[in-house]
Scaffold this active site. Structure first.
Site, PDB file in Angstrom:
ATOM      1  N   GLY A 179      28.219  42.150  61.541  1.00 14.27           N
ATOM      2  CA  GLY A 179      28.108  43.529  61.079  1.00 14.27           C
ATOM      3  C   GLY A 179      26.984  44.264  61.765  1.00 14.27           C
ATOM      4  O   GLY A 179      26.434  43.786  62.762  1.00 14.27           O
ATOM      5  N   ASN A 180      26.664  45.445  61.259  1.00 18.53           N
ATOM      6  CA  ASN A 180      25.582  46.236  61.848  1.00 18.53           C
ATOM      7  C   ASN A 180      24.852  46.994  60.753  1.00 18.53           C
ATOM      8  O   ASN A 180      25.240  46.941  59.594  1.00 18.53           O
ATOM      9  CB  ASN A 180      26.139  47.178  62.924  1.00 18.53           C
ATOM     10  CG  ASN A 180      27.148  48.147  62.361  1.00 18.53           C
ATOM     11  OD1 ASN A 180      26.792  49.043  61.606  1.00 18.53           O
ATOM     12  ND2 ASN A 180      28.412  47.962  62.703  1.00 18.53           N
ATOM     13  N   ARG A 181      23.811  47.710  61.119  1.00 17.51           N
ATOM     14  CA  ARG A 181      22.907  48.318  60.145  1.00 17.51           C
ATOM     15  C   ARG A 181      23.311  49.711  59.677  1.00 17.51           C
ATOM     16  O   ARG A 181      22.548  50.358  58.980  1.00 17.51           O
ATOM     17  CB  ARG A 181      21.497  48.431  60.748  1.00 17.51           C
ATOM     18  CG  ARG A 181      20.809  47.113  60.952  1.00 17.51           C
ATOM     19  CD  ARG A 181      19.387  47.369  61.451  1.00 17.51           C
ATOM     20  NE  ARG A 181      18.726  46.138  61.827  1.00 17.51           N
ATOM     21  CZ  ARG A 181      18.154  45.310  60.956  1.00 17.51           C
ATOM     22  NH1 ARG A 181      18.165  45.589  59.666  1.00 17.51           N
ATOM     23  NH2 ARG A 181      17.568  44.212  61.384  1.00 17.51           N
ATOM     24  N   SER A 182      24.473  50.185  60.056  1.00 20.21           N
ATOM     25  CA  SER A 182      24.854  51.538  59.644  1.00 20.21           C
ATOM     26  C   SER A 182      25.030  51.610  58.124  1.00 20.21           C
ATOM     27  O   SER A 182      25.709  50.786  57.529  1.00 20.21           O
ATOM     28  CB  SER A 182      26.157  51.943  60.340  1.00 20.21           C
ATOM     29  OG  SER A 182      26.548  53.215  59.882  1.00 20.21           O
ATOM     30  N   ALA A 223      29.752  53.223  62.863  1.00 10.67           N
ATOM     31  CA  ALA A 223      29.337  52.247  63.869  1.00 10.67           C
ATOM     32  C   ALA A 223      30.432  51.189  63.925  1.00 10.67           C
ATOM     33  O   ALA A 223      30.600  50.394  62.992  1.00 10.67           O
ATOM     34  CB  ALA A 223      28.000  51.626  63.481  1.00 10.67           C
TER      35      ALA A 223
END
Ligand code: C5P
Length: 227
Positions: A29-32, A97
């Protein structure tokens, strides 16, 4: 108080960050956080638009009022939802994102560690580039497509190159770093136009950046209808 200048318009916004599962309990995943996309949705609704918000993993955020919310998980699901909603949209804003890659294999059972064995490497495959695809295959003539780019250095030069590569009309370029933009209520950006325009947006609430995006989008609507 703003004019309801998006009345009669359908806008599609993607928000949040995709999660690409490795097994039933793990993902890449990512930090968005989704805050920018949600601010775009609230401001568009306040300006009279019909809003479809394609939300990837944004359960921490309250549902915006008066918005059609479509929850998704992965990049592939986000693509399906965006393409469907974009069919009759006047503008599409890709604030999500989206993971560039996903695990090549999904393990149906939880991946186990085994004593004395090295872990298996994770192979990745490319995800579809949704922004490039919707920019290339406009669902209707005059549809305005907006992308977002998070850059850590050479922000403007990288932004210009990305705008050309993706083929969108506007690209919102954020400078990111530790604790900059992601998860915050405020951000600073430059909005680049395919026509060469450059609109700086000083550090401030994501709603202010959102309203600047809608101003630039409505300019492009009127430009199209004037011809
Ligand atoms: O190439 P990059 O990920 O930096 O581009 C960011 C922009 O492209 C964002 O608007 C994002 O929503 C979009 N994107 C996409 N599909 C991908 C990757 C990014 O639509 N697979």
């Amino acid at each position: 108080v703003r004019e309801p200048d998006l009345t009669g318009r359908h806008v599609v916004i993607s928000a949040g960050g995709t999660r690409e599962p490795l097994d039933p309990v793990r993902f890449l995943g990512n930090r968005s956080s989704g805050k920018q996309g949600y601010a775009l949705a609230r401001t568009a609704a306040a300006r009279g638009a019909r809003v479809t918000l394609i939300a990837a993993n944004t359960t921490a955020l309250p549902d915006p009022a008066g918005v059609d919310l479509v929850p998704v998980g992965t990049a592939v699901q986000l693509r399906e939802a965006v393409l469907k909603a974009a069919a009759d949209a006047d503008a599409v804003v890709m604030a999500a994102a989206v993971a560039d890659f996903r695990p090549a294999v999904y393990a149906a059972g939880k991946i186990k560690k085994r004593d004395g064995q090295d872990p298996e490497p994770i192979s990745l495959v490319r995800n579809p580039d949704i922004l490039a695809e919707i920019s290339r295959d406009r669902a209707r003539p005059g549809q305005v497509v907006v992308g977002f780019a998070a850059e850590t250095d050479d922000v403007l030069a990288n932004g210009r190159a990305k705008l050309r590569r993706k083929g969108c009309d506007l690209l919102v370029v954020n400078e990111v770093g530790e604790s900059k933009t992601f998860g915050e209520a405020e951000s600073e950006a430059v909005v680049l136009g395919a026509d060469g325009s450059e609109t700086p947006v000083p550090f401030g609430p994501k709603e202010v950046l959102s309203d600047t995006v809608w101003d630039l989008v409505t300019d492009r609507f009127s430009g199209a209808s004037a011809e």
